[in-house]
Design a protein around this motif. Structure first.
Motif, PDB file in Angstrom:
ATOM      1  N   PRO A   1      -8.029 -24.446   3.370  1.00 59.92           N
ATOM      2  CA  PRO A   1      -7.839 -23.205   2.612  1.00 59.92           C
ATOM      3  C   PRO A   1      -6.442 -23.161   1.991  1.00 59.92           C
ATOM      4  O   PRO A   1      -5.494 -23.733   2.519  1.00 59.92           O
ATOM      5  CB  PRO A   1      -7.991 -22.113   3.673  1.00 59.92           C
ATOM      6  CG  PRO A   1      -8.769 -22.748   4.777  1.00 59.92           C
ATOM      7  CD  PRO A   1      -8.357 -24.189   4.774  1.00 59.92           C
ATOM      8  N   SER A   2      -6.333 -22.474   0.866  1.00 63.30           N
ATOM      9  CA  SER A   2      -5.025 -22.275   0.253  1.00 63.30           C
ATOM     10  C   SER A   2      -4.605 -20.831   0.477  1.00 63.30           C
ATOM     11  O   SER A   2      -5.430 -19.963   0.740  1.00 63.30           O
ATOM     12  CB  SER A   2      -5.072 -22.604  -1.240  1.00 63.30           C
ATOM     13  OG  SER A   2      -5.987 -21.749  -1.891  1.00 63.30           O
ATOM     14  N   GLY A   3      -3.305 -20.594   0.406  1.00 65.42           N
ATOM     15  CA  GLY A   3      -2.768 -19.253   0.589  1.00 65.42           C
ATOM     16  C   GLY A   3      -1.736 -19.232   1.701  1.00 65.42           C
ATOM     17  O   GLY A   3      -1.239 -20.272   2.138  1.00 65.42           O
ATOM     18  N   PHE A   4      -1.424 -18.030   2.169  1.00 63.28           N
ATOM     19  CA  PHE A   4      -0.427 -17.894   3.228  1.00 63.28           C
ATOM     20  C   PHE A   4      -0.982 -18.358   4.566  1.00 63.28           C
ATOM     21  O   PHE A   4      -2.139 -18.091   4.889  1.00 63.28           O
ATOM     22  CB  PHE A   4       0.049 -16.449   3.342  1.00 63.28           C
ATOM     23  CG  PHE A   4       0.960 -16.056   2.220  1.00 63.28           C
ATOM     24  CD1 PHE A   4       2.293 -16.464   2.204  1.00 63.28           C
ATOM     25  CD2 PHE A   4       0.493 -15.286   1.171  1.00 63.28           C
ATOM     26  CE1 PHE A   4       3.132 -16.115   1.160  1.00 63.28           C
ATOM     27  CE2 PHE A   4       1.323 -14.926   0.127  1.00 63.28           C
ATOM     28  CZ  PHE A   4       2.654 -15.346   0.117  1.00 63.28           C
ATOM     29  N   VAL A   5      -0.137 -19.055   5.319  1.00 60.08           N
ATOM     30  CA  VAL A   5      -0.498 -19.521   6.657  1.00 60.08           C
ATOM     31  C   VAL A   5       0.647 -19.237   7.620  1.00 60.08           C
ATOM     32  O   VAL A   5       1.820 -19.217   7.241  1.00 60.08           O
ATOM     33  CB  VAL A   5      -0.827 -21.035   6.697  1.00 60.08           C
ATOM     34  CG1 VAL A   5      -2.039 -21.366   5.856  1.00 60.08           C
ATOM     35  CG2 VAL A   5       0.376 -21.877   6.288  1.00 60.08           C
ATOM     36  N   ALA A   6       0.270 -19.013   8.859  1.00 60.91           N
ATOM     37  CA  ALA A   6       1.221 -19.048   9.964  1.00 60.91           C
ATOM     38  C   ALA A   6       1.066 -20.433  10.567  1.00 60.91           C
ATOM     39  O   ALA A   6      -0.059 -20.878  10.836  1.00 60.91           O
ATOM     40  CB  ALA A   6       0.902 -17.965  10.992  1.00 60.91           C
ATOM     41  N   THR A   7       2.170 -21.124  10.772  1.00 66.07           N
ATOM     42  CA  THR A   7       2.093 -22.509  11.224  1.00 66.07           C
ATOM     43  C   THR A   7       3.197 -22.823  12.225  1.00 66.07           C
ATOM     44  O   THR A   7       4.246 -22.183  12.235  1.00 66.07           O
ATOM     45  CB  THR A   7       2.159 -23.492  10.024  1.00 66.07           C
ATOM     46  OG1 THR A   7       2.011 -24.828  10.490  1.00 66.07           O
ATOM     47  CG2 THR A   7       3.448 -23.356   9.245  1.00 66.07           C
ATOM     48  N   THR A   8       2.922 -23.794  13.057  1.00 67.38           N
ATOM     49  CA  THR A   8       3.915 -24.310  13.988  1.00 67.38           C
ATOM     50  C   THR A   8       3.601 -25.774  14.264  1.00 67.38           C
ATOM     51  O   THR A   8       2.502 -26.256  13.957  1.00 67.38           O
ATOM     52  CB  THR A   8       3.954 -23.498  15.308  1.00 67.38           C
ATOM     53  OG1 THR A   8       5.127 -23.833  16.027  1.00 67.38           O
ATOM     54  CG2 THR A   8       2.723 -23.742  16.172  1.00 67.38           C
TER      55      THR A   8
ATOM     56  N   PRO B   1      -4.683 -19.388   8.427  1.00 69.90           N
ATOM     57  CA  PRO B   1      -4.557 -18.586   7.201  1.00 69.90           C
ATOM     58  C   PRO B   1      -4.429 -17.109   7.579  1.00 69.90           C
ATOM     59  O   PRO B   1      -5.084 -16.627   8.503  1.00 69.90           O
ATOM     60  CB  PRO B   1      -5.880 -18.824   6.476  1.00 69.90           C
ATOM     61  CG  PRO B   1      -6.500 -20.009   7.124  1.00 69.90           C
ATOM     62  CD  PRO B   1      -5.966 -20.069   8.517  1.00 69.90           C
ATOM     63  N   ILE B   2      -3.549 -16.415   6.855  1.00 81.66           N
ATOM     64  CA  ILE B   2      -3.304 -15.009   7.148  1.00 81.66           C
ATOM     65  C   ILE B   2      -3.184 -14.197   5.875  1.00 81.66           C
ATOM     66  O   ILE B   2      -2.941 -14.742   4.790  1.00 81.66           O
ATOM     67  CB  ILE B   2      -2.022 -14.813   7.984  1.00 81.66           C
ATOM     68  CG1 ILE B   2      -0.796 -15.300   7.205  1.00 81.66           C
ATOM     69  CG2 ILE B   2      -2.117 -15.514   9.326  1.00 81.66           C
ATOM     70  CD1 ILE B   2       0.525 -14.848   7.785  1.00 81.66           C
ATOM     71  N   THR B   3      -3.341 -12.896   6.029  1.00 85.28           N
ATOM     72  CA  THR B   3      -2.912 -11.935   5.025  1.00 85.28           C
ATOM     73  C   THR B   3      -1.631 -11.336   5.588  1.00 85.28           C
ATOM     74  O   THR B   3      -1.669 -10.698   6.642  1.00 85.28           O
ATOM     75  CB  THR B   3      -3.970 -10.836   4.804  1.00 85.28           C
ATOM     76  OG1 THR B   3      -5.184 -11.459   4.364  1.00 85.28           O
ATOM     77  CG2 THR B   3      -3.495  -9.824   3.794  1.00 85.28           C
ATOM     78  N   PRO B   4      -0.495 -11.588   4.921  1.00 85.57           N
ATOM     79  CA  PRO B   4       0.762 -11.083   5.460  1.00 85.57           C
ATOM     80  C   PRO B   4       0.760  -9.553   5.590  1.00 85.57           C
ATOM     81  O   PRO B   4       0.107  -8.850   4.802  1.00 85.57           O
ATOM     82  CB  PRO B   4       1.809 -11.527   4.428  1.00 85.57           C
ATOM     83  CG  PRO B   4       1.170 -12.683   3.726  1.00 85.57           C
ATOM     84  CD  PRO B   4      -0.305 -12.371   3.703  1.00 85.57           C
TER      85      PRO B   4
END
Length: 155
Positions: free
Chosen positions: A86-93, A149-152
């Motif tokens: 998916p494209s868009g905002f992500v939270a990642t670590t 993937p997230i919605t900020p």
């Protein structure tokens, strides 16, 4: 282990994958076997530009896509099909250590999202670092990037 969670904008990445359904305790067998299936298909078609292994978790029932990152589009070969992250905002670590401890990275992201008001949207995925001989001696060197993937908050 303490995790540093990052908010990033992720461009979708082309993939070659096989689709599987597995129980949690089967993942350590299903994921490597599926990656082997994908690599065999890519080698058989002479595909270049293949990268790291990836597992995309489509839902809570552990329906997943397992395969390889690609530099460009892929037409498919039998059960190996094209997909994309998916494209868009992500939270990642990044998780450092054995795969059996990856749940801690997932938990850290989920907690961070809840604490910061970010809504989860869509499937999450793991990208496994390229294998290195040192990992046999020291599993703490194994790297896996985890993405949600997230919605900020406030969007």
């Amino acid at each position: 282990m303490e995790y540093s969670i990052r908010l990033e904008h992720h461009a979708g990445r082309p993939l070659a994958v096989v689709r599987r359904c597995a129980k949690q305790q089967e993942l350590s067998k299903v994921v490597p076997e599926a990656c082997g299936t994908v690599w065999n298909a890519l080698r058989g078609q002479g595909v270049t530009g293949a990268g790291r292994h990836i597992a995309v978790y489509l839902d809570g029932q552990i329906n997943l896509e397992v395969g390889v990152e690609l530099d460009g589009p892929f037409a498919g070969a039998g059960e190996v099909v094209p997909s994309t992250t998916p494209s868009g905002f992500v939270a990642t670590t990044t998780h450092f250590g054995p795969y059996g401890q990856l749940g801690k990275a997932h938990d850290a992201i989920l907690q961070w999202c809840a604490s910061n008001g970010h809504a989860l949207v869509g499937p999450n995925w793991e990208v496994y670092g390229h294998w290195h001989e040192d990992w046999n001696r020291d599993p703490s060197l194994i790297t896996t990037d985890v993405f949600y993937p997230i919605t900020p908050a406030g969007s």
